[in-house]
Design a protein around this motif. Structure first.
Motif, short mmCIF file in Angstrom:
data_model
loop_
_atom_site.label_atom_id
_atom_site.label_comp_id
_atom_site.label_asym_id
_atom_site.label_seq_id
_atom_site.Cartn_x
_atom_site.Cartn_y
_atom_site.Cartn_z
N UNK A 141 51.68 -31.38 111.51
CA UNK A 141 51.93 -29.93 111.44
C UNK A 141 53.44 -29.69 111.34
N UNK A 142 54.16 -30.67 110.76
CA UNK A 142 55.63 -30.64 110.84
C UNK A 142 56.30 -30.25 109.52
N UNK A 143 57.02 -29.16 109.56
CA UNK A 143 57.80 -28.74 108.39
C UNK A 143 58.89 -29.77 108.11
N UNK A 144 59.47 -30.29 109.18
CA UNK A 144 60.55 -31.28 109.01
C UNK A 144 60.05 -32.53 108.31
N UNK A 145 58.95 -33.09 108.79
CA UNK A 145 58.42 -34.31 108.16
C UNK A 145 58.06 -34.06 106.70
N UNK B 37 45.56 -31.77 111.79
CA UNK B 37 44.20 -31.37 111.45
C UNK B 37 44.06 -29.84 111.58
N UNK B 38 43.39 -29.23 110.61
CA UNK B 38 43.23 -27.78 110.65
C UNK B 38 42.11 -27.34 111.57
N UNK B 39 41.09 -28.18 111.74
CA UNK B 39 39.94 -27.83 112.59
C UNK B 39 39.59 -29.07 113.42
N UNK B 40 38.81 -28.87 114.48
CA UNK B 40 38.39 -30.05 115.25
C UNK B 40 37.63 -31.02 114.35
N UNK B 41 37.86 -32.30 114.60
CA UNK B 41 37.21 -33.33 113.79
C UNK B 41 36.74 -34.48 114.67
N UNK C 268 46.29 -35.54 117.30
CA UNK C 268 47.19 -34.96 118.31
C UNK C 268 47.80 -33.66 117.81
N UNK C 269 47.66 -33.38 116.53
CA UNK C 269 48.38 -32.25 115.93
C UNK C 269 47.38 -31.26 115.36
N UNK C 270 47.70 -29.96 115.49
CA UNK C 270 46.86 -28.93 114.92
C UNK C 270 47.70 -28.05 114.00
N UNK C 271 47.34 -28.04 112.74
CA UNK C 271 48.08 -27.24 111.76
C UNK C 271 47.38 -25.90 111.56
N UNK C 272 48.13 -24.92 111.08
CA UNK C 272 47.58 -23.59 110.83
C UNK C 272 47.88 -23.20 109.37
#
Ligand SMILES: Cc1ncc(COP(=O)(O)OP(=O)(O)O)c(N)n1
Ligand SMILES: Cc1ncsc1CCOP(=O)(O)O
Ligand SMILES: [Mg+2]
Length: 209
Positions: free
Chosen positions: A111-115, A131-135, A141-145
């Motif tokens: 979910x990192x703009x920097x990366x 990940x955008x939704x649970x999987x 460890x990361x949740x993107x929007x």
């Protein structure tokens, strides 16, 4: 409608190549798919090679790019179209050296703009957010929007991939936010009516988003 969003199929983490070949062909013959990523986990190189030998021609004969997860050397050796590397895998620059300038090299950016900006500036062919939704497919460890996809589209030309728990029912927000590709595992291979029906459902959901 954002008609230029396309499907990016990712294989199950374990598979039997001959049996999976039938599912893969059914998926690719059902509608529009941009690429297939072979993502096998906890197997040795020979097992990956055997799967590539069976599955790569099924994708490439249909003009669908065949990308290998995690293993740039194997990807190069076996004629894959590209490789996907994560932040804990072979670093992008090394993967690019191994694969050559023409190959596709994609990078996980969570979910990192920097990366994502680092990967984009280094020359990645796409950046993947999630990940955008649970999987249940991977511990994440990361949740993107979705706003991350919109921000990226406004900033950069390089395509972005959305991954993690994506279904035909929930993908509309990601398509409208600007995802260039939807990367999907379980909604394709575990669809109750089979992978072909899943591809058709995604194609319809994307077209109507
Ligand atoms: C398209 C796409 N996006 C993200 C990933 C995840 O890669 P990574 O973080 O290296 O995790 P593993 O898939 O290797 O478990 C991916 N494979 N594909
Ligand atoms: C490999 C990966 N990286 C982040 S989420 C994920 C799994 C995606 O699988 P599914 O589409 O089944 O949620
Ligand atoms: Mg990886």
């Amino acid at each position: 409608m954002k008609a230029d969003c396309r499907l990016y199929l990712v294989t199950p983490p374990a598979l039997e190549p001959a049996a999976f070949a039938v599912d893969l062909a059914a998926a690719l013959d059902a509608g529009d798919v941009a690429c297939v990523q072979l993502r096998l986990k906890d197997v040795d190189d020979d097992t990956v090679r055997r799967a590539i030998d069976v599955l790569r021609p099924i994708a490439q004969s249909r003009e669908v790019a065949f990308i290998l997860n995690d293993h740039p050397r194997l990807a190069r050796e076996t004629g894959c179209d590209g490789v996907h590397v994560g932040q804990a895998d072979t670093p992008y620059r090394e993967a690019r050296k191994i694969m050559g300038a023409e190959a596709i090299v994609g990078v996980t950016c969570h979910d990192s703009r920097h990366l994502a900006m680092v990967a984009g500036e280094d020359g990645a062919d796409y950046v993947a957010f999630g990940a955008f939704f649970p999987t249940g497919t991977k511990e994440t460890e990361h949740r993107a929007t979705p706003d991350l996809l919109t921000w990226w589209q406004e900033m950069m030309e390089i395509p972005c991939v959305a991954i993690g728990g994506i279904t035909p029912e929930n993908c509309g927000d990601l398509v409208r936010a600007g995802a260039d590709f939807l990367a999907v595992v379980s909604s394709i291979w575990h669809h109750p009516e089979g992978p072909g029906a899943a591809v058709r459902a995604f194609n319809k959901a994307i077209a109507e988003a």
